[in-house]
Design an enzyme around this catalytic site. Structure first.
Site, PDB file in Angstrom:
ATOM      1  CG  ASP A 151      -0.317  -0.513   2.483  1.00  0.00           C
ATOM      2  OD1 ASP A 151       0.924  -0.510   2.556  1.00  0.00           O
ATOM      3  OD2 ASP A 151      -1.050  -0.923   3.394  1.00  0.00           O
ATOM      4  CG  ASN A 158      -8.844  -1.623  12.002  1.00  0.00           C
ATOM      5  OD1 ASN A 158      -7.908  -2.287  11.560  1.00  0.00           O
ATOM      6  ND2 ASN A 158      -9.265  -0.523  11.411  1.00  0.00           N
ATOM      7  CG  HIS A 206      -5.864  -2.379   8.878  1.00  0.00           C
ATOM      8  ND1 HIS A 206      -5.958  -1.033   9.113  1.00  0.00           N
ATOM      9  CD2 HIS A 206      -4.552  -2.669   9.056  1.00  0.00           C
ATOM     10  CE1 HIS A 206      -4.767  -0.546   9.407  1.00  0.00           C
ATOM     11  NE2 HIS A 206      -3.902  -1.510   9.382  1.00  0.00           N
TER      12      HIS A 206
HETATM   13  C1  F6R Z   1       1.443  -1.378   6.178  1.00  0.00           C
HETATM   14  C2  F6R Z   1       0.158  -2.044   6.256  1.00  0.00           C
HETATM   15  C3  F6R Z   1      -0.636  -2.083   7.504  1.00  0.00           C
HETATM   16  C4  F6R Z   1       0.200  -2.390   8.748  1.00  0.00           C
HETATM   17  C5  F6R Z   1      -0.672  -2.382   9.998  1.00  0.00           C
HETATM   18  C6  F6R Z   1       0.147  -2.579  11.251  1.00  0.00           C
HETATM   19  O1  F6R Z   1       1.995  -1.504   4.891  1.00  0.00           O
HETATM   20  O2  F6R Z   1      -0.286  -2.536   5.276  1.00  0.00           O
HETATM   21  O3  F6R Z   1      -1.647  -3.055   7.380  1.00  0.00           O
HETATM   22  O4  F6R Z   1       0.817  -3.636   8.604  1.00  0.00           O
HETATM   23  O5  F6R Z   1      -1.356  -1.175  10.096  1.00  0.00           O
HETATM   24  O6  F6R Z   1       1.004  -1.486  11.415  1.00  0.00           O
HETATM   25  P1  F6R Z   1       2.099  -1.449  12.552  1.00  0.00           P
HETATM   26  O7  F6R Z   1       3.082  -2.513  12.243  1.00  0.00           O
HETATM   27  O8  F6R Z   1       2.708  -0.075  12.455  1.00  0.00           O
HETATM   28  O9  F6R Z   1       1.393  -1.682  13.844  1.00  0.00           O
END
Ligand code: F6R
Length: 243
Positions: A67, A136, A138
């Site tokens: 992303d 959440n 995702h």
């Molecule tokens: C980042 C991404 C997100 C993160 C997620 C966790 O490229 O796709 O899904 O993996 O938000 O982020 P952190 O590791 O910062 O807690």
């Protein structure tokens, strides 16, 4: 599903880096799907260390990132392309033509998504896709909703994601409201998926994603339907899953 529980973040990073380096050694021209955020930073640092020691060669590796923020490009420190350069791309022998992210500078969302979808199709399935988990549930920026979005698409980030990502932005700079992200089909077509999670603030997400109902309200729960998923979680992230 394979689950490795590690004592802490460092051990999680080393274990996940081991799995990625095994992939690179077995198939030097593999396609790696990569993620950004705080969780994978230790993995990239470990991979860089092994590269510097001469144990890893990225010269034939192809990467595709999950992303990018809409509106941000390499000139912005908060863009994911900048994150990837700082943490990995500029520190190993990956070839610049072999690294790919959605282009956040394309303001026409349809064009940006079409372009990245086409590129992913041309490159073919990821041999290994690395994923972090949002609090959440995702994956990529597939936010909780009423249905699973299949392909690369533009999302409006949920309030909880905007709040979670504020820590990467200087005071006064706001988190972009939209991002381009691989969809669920783009992620699930990976041959292997490696999910990493660290800390108690991910415990609820780990429980729901891996042991809850499969629902678009918890986008990562769809991973239960993939046949080769490995979770590397530290004790904090796995704390709600113990019986
Ligand atoms: C980042 C991404 C997100 C993160 C997620 C966790 O490229 O796709 O899904 O993996 O938000 O982020 P952190 O590791 O910062 O807690």
């Amino acid at each position: 599903m394979r689950i490795y529980i590690t004592k802490d973040y460092n051990e999680m990073s080393r274990k996940a880096a081991n799995i990625i380096s095994a992939q690179i050694i077995l198939k030097p021209n593999c396609v790696l799907g990569l993620a950004t955020g705080s969780t994978p930073a230790g993995i990239y640092a470990q991979l860089v260390e092994w590269f510097e020691k001469g144990d890893l060669d990225f010269s034939e590796v192809i990467t595709v990132n999950l992303d990018e923020y809409k509106g941000l490009g390499a000139e912005s420190e908060q863009s994911y392309v900048s994150y990837m350069r700082k943490n990995l791309f500029d520190r190993v022998n990956l070839r610049s033509e072999n690294v790919h992210l959605p282009d956040g500078r394309i303001s026409d969302s349809e064009e940006a998504c079409r372009t990245y979808n086409k590129l992913l199709d041309e490159i073919g399935p990821q041999d290994l896709q690395l994923l972090g988990l949002g609090r959440n549930g995702h994956i990529g920026f597939n936010e909780p909703g009423n249905f699973f979005e299949k392909d690369v698409h533009c999302v409006e980030l949920s309030q909880s994601t905007v709040e979670a990502n504020m820590r990467f932005f200087e005071a006064g700079k706001s988190v972009p409201s939209h991002a381009y992200t691989m969809g669920i089909r783009s992620i699930l077509r990976a041959k292997k998926i490696l999910v990493v999670a660290s800390g108690e603030n991910k415990a609820e997400a780990v429980k729901k994603v891996f042991f809850g109902q499969v629902t678009p309200e918890v986008p990562g729960s769809i991973l239960q339907l993939h046949n080769d998923v490995t979770l590397v979680a530290d004790e904090g992230a796995f704390s709600l899953c113990k019986s």
